[in-house]
Design a protein around this motif. Sequence first.
Motif, PDB file in Angstrom:
ATOM      1  N   THR A  15       0.848  -1.186   0.000  1.00 51.98           N
ATOM      2  CA  THR A  15       0.000   0.000   0.000  1.00 51.98           C
ATOM      3  C   THR A  15       0.885   1.237   0.000  1.00 51.98           C
ATOM      4  N   PRO A  18      -2.025   3.902   5.142  1.00 56.90           N
ATOM      5  CA  PRO A  18      -3.073   3.104   5.781  1.00 56.90           C
ATOM      6  C   PRO A  18      -4.406   3.259   5.060  1.00 56.90           C
ATOM      7  N   VAL A  55       2.547  -4.397   3.937  1.00 54.93           N
ATOM      8  CA  VAL A  55       1.728  -4.387   5.152  1.00 54.93           C
ATOM      9  C   VAL A  55       1.214  -5.770   5.534  1.00 54.93           C
ATOM     10  N   ILE A  85      -5.371  -7.349   7.030  1.00 57.20           N
ATOM     11  CA  ILE A  85      -4.158  -6.588   7.337  1.00 57.20           C
ATOM     12  C   ILE A  85      -4.167  -6.153   8.795  1.00 57.20           C
ATOM     13  N   GLU A  86      -5.269  -5.564   9.232  1.00 61.98           N
ATOM     14  CA  GLU A  86      -5.334  -5.000  10.582  1.00 61.98           C
ATOM     15  C   GLU A  86      -5.332  -6.050  11.682  1.00 61.98           C
ATOM     16  N   TRP A  92      -0.541  -0.574  10.368  1.00 72.19           N
ATOM     17  CA  TRP A  92      -0.134  -0.521   8.959  1.00 72.19           C
ATOM     18  C   TRP A  92       1.362  -0.207   8.814  1.00 72.19           C
TER      19      TRP A  92
END
Length: 106
Positions: A15, A18, A55, A85-86, A92
């Motif tokens: 990415t 974020p 990420v 991802i989170e 991030w």
Amino acid sequence: MPYRTYHNYWVYILTNKPKGTLYIGVTGGLDDRMERHINEEGSKFTSKYNLKNLVYFEEFQFINDAIAREKQLKNWHRQWKINLIEASNPNWENLWKSLDPETSSG
């Protein structure tokens, strides 16, 4: 050609910020591939959107498994990808830098 009993393949998500633009890829050499992305040689899409932050990544032994996972993730809704991802990287952070900070140029 000698048969390898084990090789590493990775599915990864890049990415630019974020919850920004996401890119999902698969590679047999994560460090080399990240260097190419950072030097804007990875792909036209990642260069266009300045996608240089790793990420998320998963490791696989077999390329067929990695490709299947890449295709699966590409078909997910955007929010599912963000949730993935989170779950492991809530801030991030650029995970590639932490893998090998001496070779990181980004």
